[in-house]
Write a protein that holds these residues in place. Structure first.
Motif, mmCIF file in Angstrom:
data_model
loop_
_atom_site.group_PDB
_atom_site.id
_atom_site.type_symbol
_atom_site.label_atom_id
_atom_site.label_comp_id
_atom_site.label_asym_id
_atom_site.label_seq_id
_atom_site.Cartn_x
_atom_site.Cartn_y
_atom_site.Cartn_z
ATOM 1 N N PHE A 18 0.829 -1.208 0.000
ATOM 2 C CA PHE A 18 0.000 0.000 0.000
ATOM 3 C C PHE A 18 0.860 1.254 0.000
ATOM 4 O O PHE A 18 0.572 2.219 -0.700
ATOM 5 C CB PHE A 18 -0.966 -0.005 1.186
ATOM 6 N N ALA A 19 1.921 1.249 0.805
ATOM 7 C CA ALA A 19 2.814 2.410 0.851
ATOM 8 C C ALA A 19 3.540 2.585 -0.479
ATOM 9 O O ALA A 19 3.695 3.709 -0.967
ATOM 10 C CB ALA A 19 3.829 2.242 1.977
ATOM 11 N N PHE A 20 3.971 1.497 -1.093
ATOM 12 C CA PHE A 20 4.685 1.551 -2.359
ATOM 13 C C PHE A 20 3.840 2.200 -3.449
ATOM 14 O O PHE A 20 4.314 3.014 -4.232
ATOM 15 C CB PHE A 20 5.109 0.142 -2.786
ATOM 16 N N PHE A 21 2.557 1.831 -3.487
ATOM 17 C CA PHE A 21 1.655 2.386 -4.497
ATOM 18 C C PHE A 21 0.979 3.683 -4.043
ATOM 19 O O PHE A 21 0.089 4.187 -4.711
ATOM 20 C CB PHE A 21 0.596 1.358 -4.903
ATOM 21 N N LYS A 22 1.404 4.191 -2.880
ATOM 22 C CA LYS A 22 0.883 5.446 -2.328
ATOM 23 C C LYS A 22 -0.644 5.421 -2.171
ATOM 24 O O LYS A 22 -1.337 6.378 -2.475
ATOM 25 C CB LYS A 22 1.335 6.635 -3.154
ATOM 26 N N LEU A 23 -1.148 4.306 -1.682
ATOM 27 C CA LEU A 23 -2.577 4.139 -1.432
ATOM 28 C C LEU A 23 -2.854 4.401 0.042
ATOM 29 O O LEU A 23 -1.985 4.197 0.888
ATOM 30 C CB LEU A 23 -3.009 2.709 -1.780
ATOM 31 N N PRO A 24 -4.068 4.840 0.370
ATOM 32 C CA PRO A 24 -4.392 5.010 1.793
ATOM 33 C C PRO A 24 -4.459 3.643 2.471
ATOM 34 O O PRO A 24 -4.927 2.667 1.885
ATOM 35 C CB PRO A 24 -5.762 5.688 1.775
#
Length: 51
Positions: A18-24
């Motif tokens: 999630f952090a890698f794809f900049k998702l909440p």
């Protein structure tokens, strides 16, 4: 103990993705979310203890 380690590893991998794809992050605020999960667990255990 194995379940705890696998759950922690899986959660860490999902969090990284999630952090890698900049998702909440798909979770409630940290303390509120943890307390909600603990509350659900305790309620379930209380029910099992008395019924």
């Amino acid at each position: 103990m194995k379940e705890i380690l696998l759950s922690t590893l899986t959660g860490s991998i999902v969090g990284f993705i999630f952090a890698f794809f900049k998702l909440p992050i798909p979770a409630p605020p940290a303390i509120a979310g943890i307390m909600g999960i603990i509350g659900i667990f305790l309620g379930y255990q209380l029910y099992r203890m008395f019924f």
